[in-house]
Design an enzyme around this catalytic site. Structure first.
Site, PDB file in Angstrom:
ATOM      1  N   HIS A  96      33.408  13.377 -71.521  1.00 22.83           N
ATOM      2  CA  HIS A  96      31.936  13.421 -71.581  1.00 22.83           C
ATOM      3  C   HIS A  96      31.351  12.136 -71.012  1.00 22.83           C
ATOM      4  CE1 HIS A  96      32.536  16.050 -75.412  1.00 22.83           C
ATOM      5  NE2 HIS A  96      32.018  16.850 -74.493  1.00 22.83           N
ATOM      6  N   LYS A 114      29.253  27.180 -84.766  1.00 23.00           N
ATOM      7  CA  LYS A 114      30.523  26.740 -85.320  1.00 23.00           C
ATOM      8  C   LYS A 114      30.285  25.554 -86.258  1.00 23.00           C
ATOM      9  CE  LYS A 114      31.060  24.266 -80.955  1.00 23.00           C
ATOM     10  NZ  LYS A 114      31.744  24.171 -79.690  1.00 23.00           N
ATOM     11  N   ARG A 153      35.605  21.302 -65.809  1.00 25.44           N
ATOM     12  CA  ARG A 153      36.984  20.801 -65.870  1.00 25.44           C
ATOM     13  C   ARG A 153      37.921  21.654 -65.042  1.00 25.44           C
ATOM     14  NH1 ARG A 153      36.857  20.740 -72.298  1.00 25.44           N
ATOM     15  NH2 ARG A 153      35.886  22.701 -71.703  1.00 25.44           N
ATOM     16  N   SER A 192      36.878  18.185 -77.021  1.00 22.02           N
ATOM     17  CA  SER A 192      36.689  17.658 -78.382  1.00 22.02           C
ATOM     18  C   SER A 192      37.585  18.401 -79.363  1.00 22.02           C
ATOM     19  CB  SER A 192      35.227  17.813 -78.821  1.00 22.02           C
ATOM     20  OG  SER A 192      34.375  17.098 -77.971  1.00 22.02           O
TER      21      SER A 192
END
Ligand code: PNS
Length: 159
Positions: free
Chosen positions: A17, A41, A90, A127
């Site tokens: 990030h 979540k 990514r 993460s």
């Protein structure tokens, strides 16, 4: 003034990030890191903790601001005079969902999304994986900034 936003849950912020945020800050006048408060979540860190870690790790970058938001990112963009959303990509696996969100945001509000390819050093990083490895004793040094590593170790140690 070209202001862009890097949105996310940042639970917690990783070096991947940070790489995207810093590169965006070199290209644009101002970068707002927008931290989603209400996630579907559950998170390891509260929004206050996530914001605090981001403030710490971006403190040397004068044109980076950290804010929290609820609801739609396009509403945040319109309320804050943001020119575009900047997202890191990514791998191909990110592409479908990111493309869908980008097109929805453009369709609904005319908000542009710009994709930045992530540094290959961090292409595998998320993460969720950081939390999973840290929880079971893996070494995530070098994957998150030192301040985040400390907070993560404290939280998981305490848990
Ligand atoms: O770090 P994440 O969890 O991958 O970030 C996803 C995030 C927060 C950028 C995305 O879910 C988002 O923009 N949520 C806000 C709600 C919204 O605008 N949803 C519609 C997207 S088309």
């Amino acid at each position: 003034m070209l202001r862009v936003v890097c949105p996310g849950s940042f639970d917690p912020v990783t070096n991947g990030h940070l790489d995207v945020i810093s590169r965006a800050a070199r290209l644009y006048d101002e970068v707002i890191v927008a931290v989603l408060r209400n996630l579907n979540k559950s998170t390891l860190f509260t929004v206050e903790e996530r914001v605090e870690m981001l403030l710490e790790v971006t403190k040397t970058q004068a044109n980076v601001r950290v804010e929290r938001f609820d609801g739609l990112i396009v509403d945040f963009c319109m309320a804050n005079d943001v020119s575009a959303i900047v997202k890191g990509l990514r791998a191909v696996s990110d592409f479908d969902y990111e493309m869908q969100m980008a097109q929805m945001n453009y369709n609904q509000a005319g908000v542009e999304t710009l994709f930045m390819t992530t540094n290959p050093l961090y292409a595998f990083l998320s993460s969720s994986l950081v939390k999973e490895f840290a929880r079971y004793g893996g070494d995530v040094t070098g994957l998150v900034p030192p301040a985040v590593l400390r907070t993560l170790t404290e939280r998981l140690g305490a848990g």
